[in-house]
Enzyme design. Structure first.
Site, PDB file in Angstrom:
ATOM      1  N   ASP A 262      -9.376  -4.838  -5.712  1.00 14.45           N
ATOM      2  CA  ASP A 262      -8.957  -3.855  -4.600  1.00 14.45           C
ATOM      3  C   ASP A 262      -9.811  -2.601  -4.833  1.00 14.45           C
ATOM      4  OD1 ASP A 262      -7.560  -2.162  -2.808  1.00 14.45           O
ATOM      5  OD2 ASP A 262      -5.610  -2.756  -3.565  1.00 14.45           O
TER       6      ASP A 262
ATOM      7  N   SER B 152       0.852  -1.160   0.051  1.00 13.41           N
ATOM      8  CA  SER B 152       0.050  -0.071  -0.095  1.00 13.41           C
ATOM      9  C   SER B 152       1.006   1.241   0.030  1.00 13.41           C
ATOM     10  CB  SER B 152      -0.899  -0.195   1.166  1.00 13.41           C
ATOM     11  OG  SER B 152      -2.042   0.907   0.955  1.00 13.41           O
TER      12      SER B 152
ATOM     13  N   HIS C 243      -7.794  -5.338  -1.207  1.00 11.25           N
ATOM     14  CA  HIS C 243      -6.190  -4.809  -0.981  1.00 11.25           C
ATOM     15  C   HIS C 243      -5.452  -5.567  -0.053  1.00 11.25           C
ATOM     16  CE1 HIS C 243      -3.938  -1.292  -0.699  1.00 11.25           C
ATOM     17  NE2 HIS C 243      -3.768  -1.152   0.674  1.00 11.25           N
TER      18      HIS C 243
END
Length: 704
Positions: free
Chosen positions: A630, A555, A662
């Site tokens: 995601d 991320s 995600h």
């Protein structure tokens, strides 16, 4: 100790227990002092209507309990489920609604439940079982009543956007009009012949947010009032609403789009008048919290970074500052509550070092501060309803979580509740390495760092270096707490001959506002500089092979690892980026604009530090990974980065996980992912330990 709830009597608590033999769940009541089970309040094995339940909530009088079953995840925090009300006195159970619903909430008097279904609000009277629909305009991807939209849920950490007043006759709620918010669509491949699409509203930086409005529904008159405060806001958020102890006074927090101004309003529901009670401003941004607490006289407790560190403040009901309760060059990291009988506030802080956490008590006048936990590491507390006891959860880098009961007045240990001695014993049979904490002086700052060396570490040899980090604003990866999931992977890599390091650079949290907010308007500038400089310094150690340094992240950490490989191409040999942001133009309004403003006002802040604009610098080995479903960091980020790399004629590796969000998990997905990353590390950094250069070997022997 799952779903821990302190009973109102202050002497008992409940937890959710799972019986493996019967495959059923139960709410069990325990005595604080003796730690003996008093009773099983309700068990799914005795209720034909339920196979199991996964969560529970008591009514205020603890005569009813709301049970959730067959939960279905929506986004990160939101879910749908069937809910049942169990009456403890009559031992009867009734379903709240025939369909799966969201956020059912008892009224304070326990007579009703408000809930959301298909973007509308409903109220059920528990005595008559009648259900009344409050709103009628809810529609998917258009209007949401009382439930947060995607970006509020993700960035303001709320799902329920409605609240009961103390008299149980009014409900305040936020209405989200998503009509003009741009849509994002994701292909869901599934197993059918044709894929389907998930389409939802997602405001990317600089685009339209939901138009929001505040309303109060009066159960007595069956009317909804539109609330307007005494100030005109052009583009704004309402991140929190909460009724005060006055049943006719609602508090609402209004925040400008730049998120550097936060206004606390008190709204009188009887005449729709409003009063601005508190106005905070910051040169960077203001964090929204759940720490607002109203005392009996409607004075309130508030936390703020306005003196440079996060601290506790006490204000009168008119918004006049009565006292700054805590002070010092350290951060309050959790606010636990206020005991009005003893005029005492309980909180968690970093007073014992930014990587540690301790629990404290302090009088509301700022005197008689007392440290209630004695062991260095990470301590967190769950207090009894009357604040006579607290259950402390403690862990450190060397101690698995343990639960102990303490006296609140002194912090004295009363008894041990649960420990993880069996886990500690089991791990002792493995060759694990100690996580060594230190600081590294980088770019004028002492940065927190941990290092894991191979268990058979030999200072006369050279090892490849693998750096782990997240680096996002206000985050912390270097903490004196028990292993996260990745720590076992890092131990395995250390076994294979790698030195694994993590450095928290500028922009991370718990070292004051100035350290955290230096990245304002320039996300990815100072954080990247610190990781590159840290790698350079570590490369000078005689036992680090400077030609074999890698970095990874997920991320924000993937955004960082991509950037460091591209910009630090003379330092890093390889990088792995999982679900990375590759251009901040692709990410949501609330998060991105909090730190960068809008792309219209700060185009250079968006573009100069986005990996997608630095692909031409790639020299090392790069592995890019993303899930196609995601909803947070869209796979668009990786697809656009792939195209940029291809057009720059740069070779790289990449992996796409179909229909994974995600977190990229499910079935063998995580196992496959970590095997792939491990193989890539071994292929690019090598698994052989090098002999040091002759001069390094001599220097090491002289030091040794």
């Amino acid at each position: 100790m799952d779903a821990l709830h302190s009973m109102k009597n202050g002497q008992q608590y409940s937890v959710l227990n799972f019986d493996r033999a019967t495959r059923s769940t139960a709410i069990d009541i325990y005595d604080y002092k003796t730690q003996k089970k008093v009773e099983t309040l309700v068990s799914a094995s005795n209720i034909p209507e339920l196979d199991y339940f996964t969560d529970y909530t008591f009514s205020n009088d603890e005569q009813k309990v709301l049970l959730a079953t067959k939960e279905q995840s929506i986004y990160r925090r939101s879910s749908l489920a069937y809910y049942y009300v169990y009456n403890i006195n009559t031992k009867t159970i009734n379903r709240v609604f025939e369909n799966k619903i969201q956020e059912p909430t008892f009224s304070p008097d326990g007579s009703k439940i408000a809930f959301a279904f298909q973007n509308n609000l409903y109220v059920k009277d528990l005595a008559s079982s009648t259900i009344k629909q409050i709103t009628f305009d809810g529609e998917k991807n258009k209007i949401i009543n009382g439930i947060a939209d995607w970006v509020y849920e993700e960035e303001f950490s709320i799902v329920r956007a409605f609240d009961w007043n103390k008299a149980s006759n009014k409900i305040a709620f936020i209405r989200f009009d998503e009509t003009n918010v741009p849509e994002f669509s994701m292909d869901i491949y599934g197993k059918a012949l044709y894929q389907t699409q998930q389409v939802f509203k997602y405001p990317k930086a600089g685009e339209n947010n939901s138009e929001i409005s505040l309303h109060i529904y009066d159960l007595d008159t069956d009317k909804i009032a539109n609330i307007n405060v005494g100030k005109t806001y052009k583009d704004y958020y309402i991140p929190r609403i909460k009724w005060t102890n006055n049943a006719n006074v609602l508090s609402a927090q209004y925040m400008n789009r730049n998120q550097n101004e936060l206004d606390l309003w008190f709204i009188n529901a009887e005449d729709n008048t409003s009063k601005l009670v508190l106005a905070e401003k910051d040169k960077a941004y203001i964090d929204v919290t759940d720490n607002l607490t109203f005392l009996k006289d409607n004075s309130f407790i508030w936390t703020s970074e306005k003196d440079g560190y996060n601290h506790i403040y006490h204000y009168s009901k008119n918004g006049d500052l009565k006292n700054q309760v805590t002070k010092g060059n350290w951060e309050v990291t959790n606010y636990y509550g206020y005991d009005d009988e003893r005029n005492t506030i309980f909180y968690q802080s970093t007073e014992n070092g930014s990587i540690n956490r301790d629990v404290y008590s302090i009088k509301i006048n700022g005197r008689n501060k007392q440290r209630l936990t004695a062991t260095t590491g990470t301590n967190s507390a769950a207090f009894s309803a009357d604040f006579s006891y607290f259950i402390n959860t403690f862990s450190s880098a060397t101690t698995p979580p343990k639960y102990t009961l303490h006296s609140t007045s002194s912090g004295k240990l009363i008894t041990s509740i649960k420990d993880n001695d069996k886990l500690a014993q089991k791990l002792s049979s493995f060759k694990t390495s100690k996580k060594e904490f230190s600081t590294l002086s980088v770019n004028g700052n002492d940065l927190n760092m941990w290092m894991i060396k191979p268990s058979n570490f030999d200072a006369t040899k050279q090892y490849p270096l693998f750096m782990a980090q997240y680096s996002g604003p206000g985050s912390q990866s270097v903490a004196n707490s028990w292993h996260s999931t990745n720590d076992y992977w890092y131990q395995m890599l250390a076994q294979q001959g790698y030195i694994v390091v993590c450095v928290d650079g500028r922009g991370t949290g718990f070292k004051g506002a100035e350290f955290k907010k230096i990245t304002q308007n320039d996300l990815g500038k100072y954080e990247v500089e610190d990781q590159i400089e840290a790698a350079k310094q570590l490369a000078e150690l005689p036992y680090i092979d400077a030609t074999r340094i890698g970095i990874w992240g997920w991320s924000y950490g993937g955004f960082m690892s991509s950037n460091t490989l591209f910009k630090g191409n003379d330092v890093f040999k390889m990088a792995i980026a999982v679900a990375p942001v590759t251009s901040w133009r692709f990410y949501d309004t609330i998060y991105t604009e909090r730190y960068l403003g809008t792309p219209q006002n700060n185009p250079s802040g968006y573009d100069e530090n986005s990996p997608i604009n630095h692909v031409d610098k790639l020299k090392g080995d790069f592995l890019l990974i993303h899930g196609t479903a995601d909803d947070n960091v869209h796979v668009q980020n990786s697809m656009r980065l792939v195209e940029a790399l291809v057009q720059a004629n740069k070779q790289f590796e990449w992996a796409i996980y179909p229909d994974k969000n995600h977190s990229i998990y499910g079935g063998n997905t995580r196992l496959h992912l970590y095997k792939k990353m491990t193989s890539f590390i071994n292929e690019t950094l090598g698994d052989k330990i090098k002999e040091p250069k002759p001069e390094q070997k001599v220097e090491s022997q002289l030091k040794g």
